[in-house]
Motif scaffolding. Sequence first.
Motif, PDB file in Angstrom:
ATOM      1  N   ALA A  34       0.836  -1.212   0.000  1.00 34.86           N
ATOM      2  CA  ALA A  34       0.000   0.000   0.000  1.00 34.86           C
ATOM      3  C   ALA A  34       0.870   1.261   0.000  1.00 34.86           C
ATOM      4  CB  ALA A  34      -0.925   0.001   1.214  1.00 34.86           C
ATOM      5  N   HIS A  35       2.089   1.144   0.521  1.00 34.02           N
ATOM      6  CA  HIS A  35       2.978   2.308   0.576  1.00 34.02           C
ATOM      7  C   HIS A  35       3.852   2.442  -0.662  1.00 34.02           C
ATOM      8  CE1 HIS A  35       1.719   2.532   4.731  1.00 34.02           C
ATOM      9  NE2 HIS A  35       2.246   3.728   4.773  1.00 34.02           N
ATOM     10  N   CYS A  36       3.754   1.505  -1.590  1.00 35.59           N
ATOM     11  CA  CYS A  36       4.525   1.596  -2.824  1.00 35.59           C
ATOM     12  C   CYS A  36       3.691   2.176  -3.959  1.00 35.59           C
ATOM     13  CB  CYS A  36       5.041   0.211  -3.240  1.00 35.59           C
ATOM     14  SG  CYS A  36       6.300  -0.406  -2.113  1.00 35.59           S
ATOM     15  N   CYS A  87       0.221   6.957  -2.140  1.00 35.78           N
ATOM     16  CA  CYS A  87       0.438   6.371  -0.818  1.00 35.78           C
ATOM     17  C   CYS A  87       0.056   7.350   0.288  1.00 35.78           C
ATOM     18  CB  CYS A  87       1.875   5.902  -0.653  1.00 35.78           C
ATOM     19  SG  CYS A  87       3.068   7.221  -0.642  1.00 35.78           S
ATOM     20  N   CYS A  88      -0.026   6.840   1.488  1.00 37.86           N
ATOM     21  CA  CYS A  88      -0.472   7.635   2.631  1.00 37.86           C
ATOM     22  C   CYS A  88       0.593   8.667   3.014  1.00 37.86           C
ATOM     23  CB  CYS A  88      -0.859   6.716   3.779  1.00 37.86           C
ATOM     24  SG  CYS A  88       0.394   6.440   5.012  1.00 37.86           S
ATOM     25  N   PRO A  89       0.210   9.686   3.731  1.00 40.92           N
ATOM     26  CA  PRO A  89       1.127  10.790   4.016  1.00 40.92           C
ATOM     27  C   PRO A  89       2.102  10.543   5.174  1.00 40.92           C
ATOM     28  CG  PRO A  89      -1.033  11.278   4.912  1.00 40.92           C
ATOM     29  CD  PRO A  89      -1.143   9.943   4.218  1.00 40.92           C
ATOM     30  N   CYS A  90       2.171   9.327   5.715  1.00 34.76           N
ATOM     31  CA  CYS A  90       3.025   9.093   6.890  1.00 34.76           C
ATOM     32  C   CYS A  90       4.511   9.157   6.551  1.00 34.76           C
ATOM     33  CB  CYS A  90       2.689   7.760   7.556  1.00 34.76           C
ATOM     34  SG  CYS A  90       3.333   6.312   6.690  1.00 34.76           S
ATOM     35  N   GLY A  91       4.863   8.977   5.287  1.00 39.98           N
ATOM     36  CA  GLY A  91       6.244   9.111   4.878  1.00 39.98           C
ATOM     37  C   GLY A  91       7.055   7.830   4.908  1.00 39.98           C
TER      38      GLY A  91
HETATM   39 ZN   LIG Z   1       1.636   5.348   5.827  1.00 37.56          ZN
END
Ligand SMILES: [Zn+2]
Length: 102
Positions: free
Chosen positions: A55-57, A61-65
């Motif tokens: 999900a982070h690739c 992607c989400c803003p958490c970094g």
């Molecule tokens: Zn994230």
Amino acid sequence: MSEFERRRRQAETHLKLQMMKEMSEVMRRTGLPPMAVMREAARAVGHIYRETAEAHCEPSCCPCGWCPQEAMDLERLGEALREASRSSRSTHLSVMQVLGRA
Ligand SMILES: [Zn+2]
């Protein structure tokens, strides 16, 4: 204690209690021995890692970094497992008492 450390300990306590509760329930329902259930719990963490990393690739992607780095991430997960498994004897025995109720 830093704010990060406070939140980390809060997460650790919550997850430990919930996983102990769920694993005890799984042992009671399935009759599987503790090591079989713990191995499935470790596999579940691996699946959660894979899904979260994927999900982070993705482009949106989400803003958490977080940028997954599989080799380093899996090494850190293995270290955490080894480190927690070598905890003090009193912690170990209290865990075994709960697991022994299966
Ligand atoms: Zn994230």
